[in-house]
Design a protein around this motif. Structure first.
Motif, PDB file in Angstrom:
ATOM      1  N   ALA A  66       0.854  -1.184   0.000  1.00 38.87           N
ATOM      2  CA  ALA A  66       0.000   0.000   0.000  1.00 38.87           C
ATOM      3  C   ALA A  66       0.891   1.236   0.000  1.00 38.87           C
ATOM      4  CB  ALA A  66      -0.896  -0.010   1.234  1.00 38.87           C
ATOM      5  N   HIS A  67       0.544   2.232  -0.794  1.00 35.76           N
ATOM      6  CA  HIS A  67       1.352   3.443  -0.884  1.00 35.76           C
ATOM      7  C   HIS A  67       0.515   4.689  -0.577  1.00 35.76           C
ATOM      8  CE1 HIS A  67       4.665   1.201  -2.640  1.00 35.76           C
ATOM      9  NE2 HIS A  67       3.892   0.752  -3.602  1.00 35.76           N
ATOM     10  N   PRO A  68       0.806   5.381   0.530  1.00 30.79           N
ATOM     11  CA  PRO A  68       0.170   6.676   0.771  1.00 30.79           C
ATOM     12  C   PRO A  68       0.913   7.757  -0.023  1.00 30.79           C
ATOM     13  CG  PRO A  68       1.452   5.990   2.697  1.00 30.79           C
ATOM     14  CD  PRO A  68       1.687   4.957   1.635  1.00 30.79           C
ATOM     15  N   CYS A 111       5.826   8.763  -2.162  1.00 35.15           N
ATOM     16  CA  CYS A 111       5.159   7.873  -1.227  1.00 35.15           C
ATOM     17  C   CYS A 111       5.504   8.328   0.185  1.00 35.15           C
ATOM     18  CB  CYS A 111       5.630   6.437  -1.440  1.00 35.15           C
ATOM     19  SG  CYS A 111       4.802   5.289  -0.320  1.00 35.15           S
ATOM     20  N   ASN A 161       5.144   6.344   2.826  1.00 40.03           N
ATOM     21  CA  ASN A 161       5.826   5.272   3.549  1.00 40.03           C
ATOM     22  C   ASN A 161       7.299   5.690   3.468  1.00 40.03           C
ATOM     23  OD1 ASN A 161       7.523   2.940   3.843  1.00 40.03           O
ATOM     24  ND2 ASN A 161       5.675   1.684   3.740  1.00 40.03           N
ATOM     25  N   HIS A 185       9.869   3.649   1.771  1.00 44.09           N
ATOM     26  CA  HIS A 185       9.684   3.644   0.309  1.00 44.09           C
ATOM     27  C   HIS A 185      10.232   4.943  -0.292  1.00 44.09           C
ATOM     28  CE1 HIS A 185       6.031   0.631   0.416  1.00 44.09           C
ATOM     29  NE2 HIS A 185       7.130   0.133   0.935  1.00 44.09           N
ATOM     30  N   MET A 197      11.134   6.386  -4.016  1.00 43.31           N
ATOM     31  CA  MET A 197       9.777   6.447  -4.563  1.00 43.31           C
ATOM     32  C   MET A 197       9.283   7.897  -4.513  1.00 43.31           C
ATOM     33  SD  MET A 197       6.532   4.021  -3.769  1.00 43.31           S
ATOM     34  CE  MET A 197       5.063   4.176  -4.802  1.00 43.31           C
TER      35      MET A 197
END
Ligand SMILES: [Cu+2]
Length: 512
Positions: free
Chosen positions: A437-439, A495, A497, A500, A505
């Motif tokens: 999952a990527h916020p 992202c 996270n 990440h 990212m």
């Protein structure tokens, strides 16, 4: 009940201008005196209070809990934030190593007002370069904390801009190149609250009835939090101990009153599913970009790193002695993969905060229905579409580290990845092709979440209004309407996270 250390003039009293409005503290006194007014209860019955003797897994005795504390409040008027190595009391008198701003954990709470100057000097005495980003604010590019502006030990960085954002709950944290996870985990992060006249007119709970709380999960090494090393680049750092405002296993003594909780997920990677354990709903009034149009009752809220929610928590019908838990409930992230390949570490239940009702007060609790009218980018005005695809793979050199990429790219500080015309509305789509999952967080503007297809397949109630961070589960495509109207310059999409983000990212977005 609440102790606030005053280091820079403290909370500014509410403006007494505008039609003889009473100050916020005076407002509380006024409504307290009006005992005859009806209490407006929220939600249904069926309370199943958790007692102090519960033996359910994941729940623990109230005796093991530590009083929630509140960061000292400061105003950004010639404020200096000194970054230095230190240690902080994480509860029960245990000092844990930390990296701190002005020697407090969490960092000072900055309370500001829309339209005011924002003048802050960062003085870096850490052994690594540092720059601060004002998460959710939309300042000029040199003020936004892009990693190219990081300053070495012994240097300072001056922020000076006019605060243009509407009332809301924001965040600030390190944005140093590839060090965001480490710095934030160690303590370089604090809450930032913006107030404005519109919000003040609503008479929302304030003063002692306003609870700003940064929720985090931590790994423990005995009684202390370990230093940041060997981060898990697969899912990010996930701990099994709940922290609130830097305090391990927090508890808070409360009155039988209506409270406003400003909740920020300040974790590196942990997604929370917030819910009360007494089967009463959460009353959502705001999120990343400030107040929603109207209040809405929800049973649970998924809150990913970088996201904020503004809640009304009604305790007016609670009894003295009640203990109510704010939990993160168990959940499962569907990946579409076989069981073997699935990621399992997100979604473990955590008891985040115990509310212990200790005093009965006779105080009307009104929840305004209509709150605000945020101006959202309209998809009908869109002139182009832009798509972003997220993928994850093992790093071909190390084989142990993960790469998380956007459109097949890993972050390079000097490369411009997207050029976006200032003032034009665009439709952006985020498609997650992997199992994490990527916020996703966008700097320099707020966006309007239009749709989510596949996965959870809908826009959640807490994703209304204006957002700057949106959670994208595996296989989902989330579409947004985006428009940059604050400033031109080089900003970031990444992202949140943090592990990440720190493996790359992130993209540079040039607003021109
Ligand atoms: Cu991610």
């Amino acid at each position: 009940m609440r102790k606030t250390t005053d280091i820079s003039g403290g909370r500014r009293p509410a403006a007494d201008s505008g039609g003889g409005r009473v100050s916020r503290r005076a407002f509380i006194r006024t409504v307290s005196a009006g005992g005859a007014a009806a209490l407006i209860g929220i939600g249904g019955a069926g309370r199943a209070l958790w007692g102090a003797t519960s033996t359910e897994p994941g729940l623990r005795s109230s005796r093991d809990r530590n009083p929630l504390r509140f960061a000292p409040e400061v105003i950004p008027n010639d404020l200096t934030l000194d970054a230095a190595v230190g240690s902080a009391d994480i509860g029960t008198g245990i000092e844990s190593p930390a990296w701190l701003l002005n020697q407090t954990l969490p960092s000072p709470l900055i309370r500001a007002r829309k339209g005011d100057p924002f003048r802050v000097t960062l003085a870096n005495e850490l052994p690594e370069p540092l720059i601060l980003h004002w998460h959710g604010l939309t300042p000029p590019e040199e003020m936004d904390g892009h990693p190219r502006f990081a300053v070495r030990r012994g240097r300072t960085y001056d922020y000076d801009f006019t605060l243009e954002n509407r009332a809301g709950t924001y965040w600030y944290h390190s944005h140093a190149h590839f060090k965001v996870g480490k710095h934030t985990y160690l303590g370089i992060a604090g809450m930032l609250i913006v107030e404005d006249e519109e919000e003040e007119g609503l008479g929302l709970p304030s003063g002692d009835r306003e609870i700003p709380i940064i929720l985090q999960d931590r790994r423990m090494h005995g009684a202390k939090t370990p230093s940041y090393s060997n981060p898990d680049t697969l899912e990010g750092i996930l701990g099994d101990e709940p922290f609130g405002n830097g305090v391990r296993r927090p508890k808070l003594e409360v009155d039988t009153a209506l409270y406003r909780f400003r909740i920020l997920n300040g974790s590196n990677a942990r997604i929370f599913r917030l819910a009360r354990d007494d089967e009463r709903p959460l009353v959502l009034i705001g999120n990343d970009g400030g107040l929603l149009e109207r209040s809405v009752e929800v049973d649970a809220i998924d809150l990913a790193p970088g996201e904020r929610v503004d809640l009304l928590v009604d305790l007016s019908e609670a009894q003295v002695g009640d203990r109510i838990l704010l939990n993160s409930e168990a959940f499962h992230i569907a990946t579409g993969l076989g069981r073997k390949e699935q990621v399992h570490r997100q979604g473990h239940p955590l008891d985040l905060l115990e509310l212990h009702v200790t005093r009965e007060v006779d105080e009307p609790a009104t929840v305004p229905v209509h709150l605000s009218a945020p101006t959202l980018p309209d998809p009908k005005d869109a002139v182009r579409e832009r798509s972003f695809v997220f993928s994850s793979d093992r790093d071909e050199w190390t084989r142990t580290m993960m790469q998380h990429q956007i459109n097949g790219l890993s972050y390079e500080m000097g490369r411009v990845d997207e050029r976006v015309p200032f003032g034009e509305t665009e439709i952006w789509s985020f498609t997650n092709e992997n199992q994490f999952a990527h916020p996703m967080h966008l700097h320099a503007t707020h966006f309007h979440v239009l749709s989510r297809t596949e996965g959870r397949n809908r826009v959640m109630p807490w994703e209304g209004g204006l957002k700057d961070t949106v959670l994208v589960h595996p296989e989902e495509t989330v579409r947004l309407a985006v428009r940059f109207t604050a400033h031109r310059g080089l900003f970031l999409l990444h992202c949140h996270n943090l592990e990440h983000e720190d493996v790359g990212m992130m993209l540079n977005v040039l607003v021109e």
